[in-house]
Each structure stands twice: as structure tokens, then as C-alpha cells.
Design an enzyme around this catalytic site. Sequence first.
Site, PDB file in Angstrom:
ATOM      1  N   ARG A 114       0.829  -1.249   0.026  1.00 41.20           N
ATOM      2  CA  ARG A 114      -0.050  -0.212   0.024  1.00 41.20           C
ATOM      3  C   ARG A 114       0.901   1.372  -0.042  1.00 41.20           C
ATOM      4  NH1 ARG A 114      -1.024   4.717   1.668  1.00 41.20           N
ATOM      5  NH2 ARG A 114      -0.305   4.288   3.807  1.00 41.20           N
ATOM      6  N   ASP A 115       1.541   1.613   1.175  1.00 40.17           N
ATOM      7  CA  ASP A 115       2.271   2.824   1.352  1.00 40.17           C
ATOM      8  C   ASP A 115       3.482   2.948   0.139  1.00 40.17           C
ATOM      9  OD1 ASP A 115       2.830   5.639   2.196  1.00 40.17           O
ATOM     10  OD2 ASP A 115       4.059   4.618   3.849  1.00 40.17           O
ATOM     11  N   HIS A 145       5.035   4.244  12.578  1.00 44.00           N
ATOM     12  CA  HIS A 145       5.136   4.413  11.048  1.00 44.00           C
ATOM     13  C   HIS A 145       6.393   5.173  10.721  1.00 44.00           C
ATOM     14  CE1 HIS A 145       3.920   3.953   6.707  1.00 44.00           C
ATOM     15  NE2 HIS A 145       4.358   5.144   6.630  1.00 44.00           N
ATOM     16  N   HIS A 178       9.738   6.929   8.267  1.00 42.69           N
ATOM     17  CA  HIS A 178      10.093   7.144   6.906  1.00 42.69           C
ATOM     18  C   HIS A 178      11.824   7.391   6.791  1.00 42.69           C
ATOM     19  CE1 HIS A 178       6.573   7.362   3.980  1.00 42.69           C
ATOM     20  NE2 HIS A 178       6.160   6.747   4.965  1.00 42.69           N
ATOM     21  N   CYS A 221       5.497   9.714  -0.048  1.00 36.35           N
ATOM     22  CA  CYS A 221       4.102  10.416   0.062  1.00 36.35           C
ATOM     23  C   CYS A 221       4.283  11.423  -0.919  1.00 36.35           C
ATOM     24  CB  CYS A 221       3.990  11.150   1.345  1.00 36.35           C
ATOM     25  SG  CYS A 221       2.466  12.091   1.474  1.00 36.35           S
ATOM     26  N   ASN A 280       9.797   4.559   2.925  1.00 38.64           N
ATOM     27  CA  ASN A 280       9.727   3.969   4.454  1.00 38.64           C
ATOM     28  C   ASN A 280      10.928   3.388   4.722  1.00 38.64           C
ATOM     29  OD1 ASN A 280       6.394   3.733   4.979  1.00 38.64           O
ATOM     30  ND2 ASN A 280       6.875   3.391   2.704  1.00 38.64           N
TER      31      ASN A 280
END
Lengths: 300, 300
Positions: free
Chosen positions: B11-12, B203, B205, B236, B245
Site C-alpha cells: 500500500r504505502d 510508522h 520514513h 508520500c 519507508n
Amino acid sequence: MDITLVEVAPRDGLQNESHPVTTADKIELIRRSVAAGLRRVEAVSFVNAARVPQMADAEAVLAGVPRDGEISYAGLVFNERGLDRALAAGVDEINVVVVATDTFSRRNQGCDTAEGIARWERLAARAAASGLWRTVTIAAAFGCPFEGEVAPAHVLDLIERVAAAGPDEIALADTIGVGTPDRVRRLVTGLIERAPDALPRCHFHNTRNTGYANAIAALDSGVRVLDASIGGIGGCPFAPAATGNIATEDLLYTLDRMGVDTGVDLGAVIDTAAWLGEVLESPVPALLGRAGRFPAAAVS
Amino acid sequence: MDITLVEVAPRDGLQNESHPVTTADKIELIRRSVAAGLRRVEAVSFVNAARVPQMADAEAVLAGVPRDGEISYAGLVFNERGLDRALAAGVDEINVVVVATDTFSRRNQGCDTAEGIARWERLAARAAASGLWRTVTIAAAFGCPFEGEVAPAHVLDLIERVAAAGPDEIALADTIGVGTPDRVRRLVTGLIERAPDALPRCHFHNTRNTGYANAIAALDSGVRVLDASIGGIGGCPFAPAATGNIATEDLLYTLDRMGVDTGVDLGAVIDTAAWLGEVLESPVPALLGRAGRFPAAAVS
């Protein structure tokens, strides 16, 4: 909290870059580092020029660097001949490396660890007589590219043995970038316990993305002197696939935002890293130059 | 210590890669992740396909993933329509994002933070009635690309407000990679104090090389659920220059060597990252695939 950053790009960085760098550019790198506020610079290595041609101009580099009395220049020294050169070139510090494993020591220095310690003792005695700051670095303290795991008990034993010669400073080096924060805490705590008269210092590589976490763990454990390399350049030519010191600007970003005082100007370091990337004709591995400062990087 | 890694590359990661990825390859990424031992996977996002075309095939992806009863698949949900789709697609978890600043919230979700919280409350109530695991993520908790600094007091206030809807889990997200370990410790400690009934999750990065140090700081502060992305892919699209990430394999290397149990096989993750680099036609940013494992990487 005050932290001293030792800028190692001129030595550990450039020694391990294949792209040739002129003496003038080496001096310019040091001049820019000092202008950015870095007060300790590992400038050169006094090694056999046939073996490490990148450092053949050590004397010429040191002859050209700014000397304002506040900057301390270090040279790596491996033997008596190197110490003679270091003294003649007017270094403020010597750094003598003792490699934690026999195999890596033989490949790096042509002698086993025990003989490395004996060399360190002889060099320490002569350097003390000359009034030089004396650092002894235990290389491969977190793992060896040839022997694999290095037992913490072995490193703690080495710390006691090198401490007997009365170093001003003992550095633990993760030469190939395999250390993790728990091991850093354990070894730094042991270093401070077993060598209370020596300043503890750490040298980390970010080969496997553990370098910055290790630096924070070292600070948490009492270390106040950290090595870093502008742009994150450098590695180890004797250790396959080992690339990159932790970058001065990326570490400094973290320290600045944590309220840790280093006296170093982040913007000047970022600019110097960009310049260094042009000199090396390759972008430096550090991330801050790409991502931008924060919150200065904020857009509207 | 046991840690749960939430695999967010599907997903991310993929949402923020410009290279198109087929539905079959998305399913294969999830299949490989699960085979490597990852038990929570952020698989898809139920967003407007016109806005995020990379996630248009969310239903088809979820229809193709392995279901053995032990794996928990999460979908990002922004509104009622998204929750309808998530329920129909058979997700096990929903993740609802509340953005900490109004400006970023408007650009990311088309509403301010207060309306984002109201949305979360409505979605939480419906998801609870359907028996789904409900995570609420506070995005930009460590800094905003548009407003700059985000005060910890503001984030702690948001934690209390989102906790009122009874989430199973509250995640703090450093969406643009500007956080530092001291801030992580402060916010995680505050999260555990102010929302004792919610599982704390983080979460990170690695945009400025602080991501792994932040992960370790989160563990030190009590977090036992960490997001990571195979290969370190993703970023992002709404945050300029925010890339990557923290990588599952680089984090896992550190955790493995620290004796932290995750149940995930490092070699399988490294292999999957290499495969993913081929799919994306670009080497992944993670370092472990380049540097090699240790001590398995030792040479003789």
C-alpha cells in the site's frame, strides 16, 4: 548536552573513494569543514604511499590547512616511520588502529592483533613524549568481514589492553557497518567502566542502515565524541561491500533537532557535501542534501 | 521481546511508486510477504481511483491473496464509500488516517483535522459493528511539509480525541521523515499514557536517515508494532521530497541481531526486495541487499 564531531571525510572518506582528488581539493574540503565549525578533523593517514596512494600527499595537505589554534588535526599512524612523518607535519593528534581480529589485522596492517597492540604501545609512548593527543581505535569491534562475529568479551579485553598505554581517547569502530544499538550500549558501557581515564569515542558506518541508530545509542550510553563524514563518503577497501561512514549532515540534522550542541553549521555542511559530490563526480550518499532541511524545507 | 512488523509495501510503498505494477505482481508481493512470515499486511487503499490510480484494483488484489486464517489484511479507508468497499472485499483491519495539521489534511483528504476526526469516529463505529480491527493513524505527527513544526502538545491532544472512539490501535506516523528519537520517545510515552487501551504503533520514513534510530527509540519506549516496507519503497506524493519507508529487511537485520523475535525470515525478505526491484525496474533503496547479510556475508 555538547557533542564533538570528528570530521573524517578527508581521511576515511577520501581514502576509500576511487575517484582521484587533488591536494588542493583536499585542503579545500578541510578548509570548508573548519569554516562550518568542525573543530577536530581526521585529515590524513601516514601510510605507505604504494599501498594507499590516495594519502600520498599527507604532508602537502597538512601544510595547506588553516591553523588558528582552535582546530585539532589528526593523522592515522601505523608505525614508527608514520609517527616520524606525523610529527614533522605538525599534527595535533595521532590515531592508531588496533584491529580486533587477527585475520583482518593481518590483511589491514600485516600483523596480528597482539603485535598491533605492541605497536600501539610503542607509538603511544613516543607520541606522549611529544605532547600529542593519542587516540587508539579498536577496528572491527562489532564484527569482522573475515572472521564474522566478534565477541564483546574479546573487545572488552582489548579495551583493557590498549588502555594500559594511557590513551587520551579510545574509539570503538564499526568498520564494516554491522553493529546494532544493543551491542553499542554494551560495549560503550564496558569501555567507560574499563578505561575510565580515556575519552570514549565511536565510529560508525551506515552500511546496513544501523549507523545513525548506533550513534544515538552511543550518546545514550555516555559517548560525547562521534566520527562522521561529510556526504557520508568512504568505506573500507579491505572489507568487501562496506560502504559509507555516517554522514555529518544527516547526524547533525538529528542532533540539532534533539537540542544537542555541536557548534557546527548544518547549512555549511550541506553546501560542502554538494561541492564534494561535484569533486567526486558522483552524488554523495547522505540524504539531507536530497530531502532538504526541515522546517526550512517547508513549502507553502 | 516480540515485535510485530506490519508490511506496508503493497500500500504505502506501491501507492507512491510511479512505475505501474500489475494486479498479479501486487498479489505476488503479498504472497511473498506472507511466505516470509509477515502476519499483518497493509494491502490496499480504498480511495478514489481517479485520484490514486495505483490503488484502483484494491478489490482484485484482496481477492487474490492467500487466506489461511493467520494473516490480517488491512485496507486504508477515508470515507463511508471506502468502508463499504473494504467490508465487501473482506479486509480484517481498517486504517483511518487523521492528519495532524489542517493544511496537510486539506491537501491529503479534502477536509481539516477536526472533520478528519469526525470521519474517523463515524467509520470507527461502523467498523466496530462489523468486527474489524480498527487502527487510527495520526499522520504528520512529527512535522508537516506545509506548516512545518507540529507541537507535541497538539499531537497528544489529537491522541486523546481519536482515542475517544475506542480504536484497537493508534499509530504515530512520521509521514515526511523529519522525526528524531527524542521526539519519538516523548510522543510514544504520551500515547501510552493517554490511550492505555489502544495498542501503540509507529510508522517511520527514512527520508533524512533518522528512520531506524526512530524505530529503536519507539521500541525503547514500549512500541511493539512497527510498519516497514520491503525494499524501503514508497514515500508520500503529497509531501515534496519525502521518499522511502524504513525497509523491512534493514529493520529486520537490526532486530534479528538484537535478539528481537518477529517470526519473519530475513533471507526471504531480501529475495523479495530483489524481485520487487526487478518489477519496479529500479533497485530498491534498502541497503541490506547491497551490503549482504552478516555474518553470512563473511568471506574467507
